[in-house]
Design an enzyme around this catalytic site. Structure first.
Site, PDB file in Angstrom:
ATOM      1  N   ASP A  87     -14.291  71.739  18.472  1.00  0.00           N
ATOM      2  CA  ASP A  87     -14.396  71.598  19.875  1.00  0.00           C
ATOM      3  C   ASP A  87     -13.273  70.648  20.217  1.00  0.00           C
ATOM      4  OD1 ASP A  87     -15.327  71.761  22.589  1.00  0.00           O
ATOM      5  OD2 ASP A  87     -17.035  70.757  22.563  1.00  0.00           O
ATOM      6  N   ASP A 122     -10.626  71.989  27.965  1.00  0.00           N
ATOM      7  CA  ASP A 122     -10.987  72.311  29.232  1.00  0.00           C
ATOM      8  C   ASP A 122     -11.542  71.070  30.035  1.00  0.00           C
ATOM      9  OD1 ASP A 122     -13.033  72.458  27.109  1.00  0.00           O
ATOM     10  OD2 ASP A 122     -14.397  73.139  28.770  1.00  0.00           O
ATOM     11  N   CYS A 274     -45.428  74.319  10.383  1.00  0.00           N
ATOM     12  CA  CYS A 274     -44.175  75.081   9.764  1.00  0.00           C
ATOM     13  C   CYS A 274     -44.259  74.993   8.300  1.00  0.00           C
ATOM     14  CB  CYS A 274     -42.890  74.061  10.412  1.00  0.00           C
ATOM     15  SG  CYS A 274     -41.161  74.420   9.585  1.00  0.00           S
ATOM     16  N   CYS A 276     -41.339  75.268   6.280  1.00  0.00           N
ATOM     17  CA  CYS A 276     -40.123  74.856   5.648  1.00  0.00           C
ATOM     18  C   CYS A 276     -40.161  73.943   4.633  1.00  0.00           C
ATOM     19  CB  CYS A 276     -38.906  74.528   6.866  1.00  0.00           C
ATOM     20  SG  CYS A 276     -39.262  72.832   7.437  1.00  0.00           S
ATOM     21  N   CYS A 279     -41.509  70.642   5.625  1.00  0.00           N
ATOM     22  CA  CYS A 279     -42.799  70.559   5.985  1.00  0.00           C
ATOM     23  C   CYS A 279     -43.795  71.204   4.871  1.00  0.00           C
ATOM     24  CB  CYS A 279     -43.311  71.444   7.210  1.00  0.00           C
ATOM     25  SG  CYS A 279     -42.238  70.920   8.602  1.00  0.00           S
TER      26      CYS A 279
END
Length: 541
Positions: A87, A122, A274, A276, A279
């Site tokens: 960015d 930008d 969760c 994952c 977890c």
């Protein structure tokens, strides 16, 4: 650069974006890498999370690590051998009002460090600004975009053209049209972060469509600053292919835990919803008892797993043709998302034009929010624009059986055989149609086509769905010149309203009509009596 779309549903696509450093499968989330604070090392993202691409801030690199990153290249500096997007520092410009770099310096720096995907400097519009300020951001961004092609020196970098305008949708459209005239390989929508933080998802829908409809379909579209599993499906459905976000780390630093339905503080959880790797081996109490830095890293890992799991679910939903159903489920996670889903009614033609005509599986119709999904809209439009009758004088309108296709049933064969025996040649003038939600009228000739042969509707119907179905039937009766019409009534929510409309239209058009229950219609003797009565009415018509 090559972008290949392999699957699509609604305006969402599963695609492959080829870059110098590898292929990105889209939709894709690029986690933001902050060179100063890395709760998850880029190498770990590559090896354990299997990420193909990340994004980092070129302005931060230029101001703090310029010598090292120029010498080593951005891939080696980050220790990431996949695709690196940079960015430009526009976010810092939005937050602080200015940055210490020129647009040309930012472009040249990104080329020198070897960015695979790069962004011009930008000027973000933001969302709470005057129209004059919004116009200035659009004009300045377009000017800088045009200047890029005067001084960029590398052809192996994919450049991103940011679209500005904020909540001024006409400016967003103007920005998109003018930006799309420039040869960028990727386009992006800027300034949506505040909308997402404030759950202004209906405004986000308007912004995305206003920009996306003016961008070439053959090129990918990036939504800056989007990375919460709550809203990714909505953005993909509208045509966004790429996302970037630091939310996984920012929320983790604040002790916030991402879920499918939102974000909660870890101390408010009794259980971890969760499975994952983080977890599966922890409890909320154990996470709270970790040293602050370790808890930060653990929550960041969980949050990133949640985001990437949602991206995979979205891809699979697109492949199976059930992105709308996935979107409806997500919309029930928050009232603002449900409002955004309802906002899609404004853009049903936009979605229909981009959604496949047939799919691998049927559709599920849950409630009135599905009335403006592309399949329903497309069928309604084509029923009245393309379906034509020749020589049909008698309409028999039957409730659609819930468990089978009527045209393959024993009842249908019996009805046709008895009609031929009683009416002879006039049997060809009988037209059998079914009625059901959400499609309204289903001519028997179309029953075996997609999606009419492959859908399941939840009952009871809500009032908006009843009105929608009856309105289609009413229009069908008005626009077709039957001499005789029979309505076999169902026992559901349609019965009362449909009977009223059926009688009203038939009386107004001078059509012989009769309403019958299932018991009064079916059965060999009943059918004989009915066909004899039809024969008499046709003689008098």
């Amino acid at each position: 650069m090559a972008f290949e779309v392999r699957e699509h549903d609604l305006a969402g696509r599963v695609g492959r974006l080829k870059t110098r450093s590898g292929i990105i499968e889209t939709p894709a989330l690029l986690p933001v890498i902050n060179p100063r604070v890395q709760p998850i090392a880029p190498r770990e993202m590559r090896e354990k999370f299997k990420l193909k691409a990340v994004i980092t801030n070129a302005y931060i690199l230029m101001k703090n690590f310029s010598e090292h990153v120029i010498k080593e290249g951005v891939h080696r500096f980050l220790d990431f051998d996949g695709v690196v997007m940079t960015d430009s520092g526009a976010y810092q410009l939005l937050v602080y009002g200015e940055i210490d770099a020129t647009p040309r310096e930012v472009v040249e720096f990104q080329e020198r460090i070897g960015s695979d995907i790069a962004t011009i400097l930008d000027v973000p519009t933001g969302w709470n600004v005057s129209r004059r300020r919004a116009e200035e951001t659009v004009e300045t961004t377009i000017k800088r975009a045009e200047e890029l092609f005067q001084y960029k020196s590398r052809e192996d970098v994919l450049w991103v053209g940011p679209i500005q305008g904020g909540l001024y949708l006409d400016l967003v459209e103007e920005s998109a049209r003018r930006m799309s005239a420039l040869p960028f390989q990727i386009y992006a929508l800027g300034s949506p972060t505040a909308l997402m933080e404030n759950y202004l998802f209906t405004d986000l829908v308007d912004m995305i469509v206003s920009a996306r409809r003016h961008i070439p379909e053959s090129l990918p579209f990036h939504l800056f600053g989007a990375g919460h599993p709550l809203m990714l499906a909505l953005a993909v459905a509208l045509g966004c292919d790429l996302f970037d976000s630091a939310a996984y780390a920012i929320f983790a630093r604040e002790g916030r835990y991402m879920t499918d339905w939102g974000t909660v503080r870890i101390e408010d959880l009794r259980w971890l919803p969760c499975s994952c790797p983080v977890c599966a081996e922890s409890t909320p109490r154990e996470l709270l008892e970790l040293p602050e830095d370790e808890r930060f890293k653990a929550l960041a890992r969980h949050n990133l797993y949640m985001c990437l799991a949602e991206i995979k679910r979205i891809r699979q939903s697109i492949r199976e043709g059930r992105l709308w159903e996935h979107l409806e489920v997500k919309a029930r996670s928050h009232p603002s998302l449900l409002s955004a889903l309802k906002r899609l009614k404004r853009y049903v033609r936009y979605l229909e034009e981009r959604s496949p005509v047939t799919k691998r599986r049927g559709l599920f119709f849950f409630d009135s929010s599905g009335l403006f999904r592309p399949e329903v809209y497309r069928y309604k439009e084509r029923l009245f624009e393309r379906f034509r009758l020749e020589g049909k004088k008698v309409l028999i309108l039957l409730p659609k059986p819930s468990s089978k296709q009527f045209f393959t049933s024993h009842e249908y064969r019996e009805l046709k055989n008895l009609a031929s025996k009683v009416l002879g040649g006039e049997a060809e003038s009988i037209h059998i149609c079914l009625y059901d939600a959400p499609f309204g009228v289903i001519p028997i000739e179309l029953e075996g086509t997609y999606p009419l042969a492959q859908y399941v509707t939840a009952k009871p119907l809500d009032r908006e769905t009843v009105d929608f179905v009856v309105d289609i039937i009413e229009r069908y009766l008005r626009e077709n010149d039957y001499k005789v019409a029979l309505l076999v009534e169902s026992d559901g929510e349609l019965k009362e309203r449909l009977a009223e409309v059926f009688e009203e239209v038939c009386k107004r058009k001078g059509v012989f009509y009769e309403r019958l229950t299932n018991d009064e219609f079916w059965g060999r003797e009943n059918l004989k009596r009915i066909f004899k009565a039809i024969n008499e009415k046709l003689k008098r018509a």
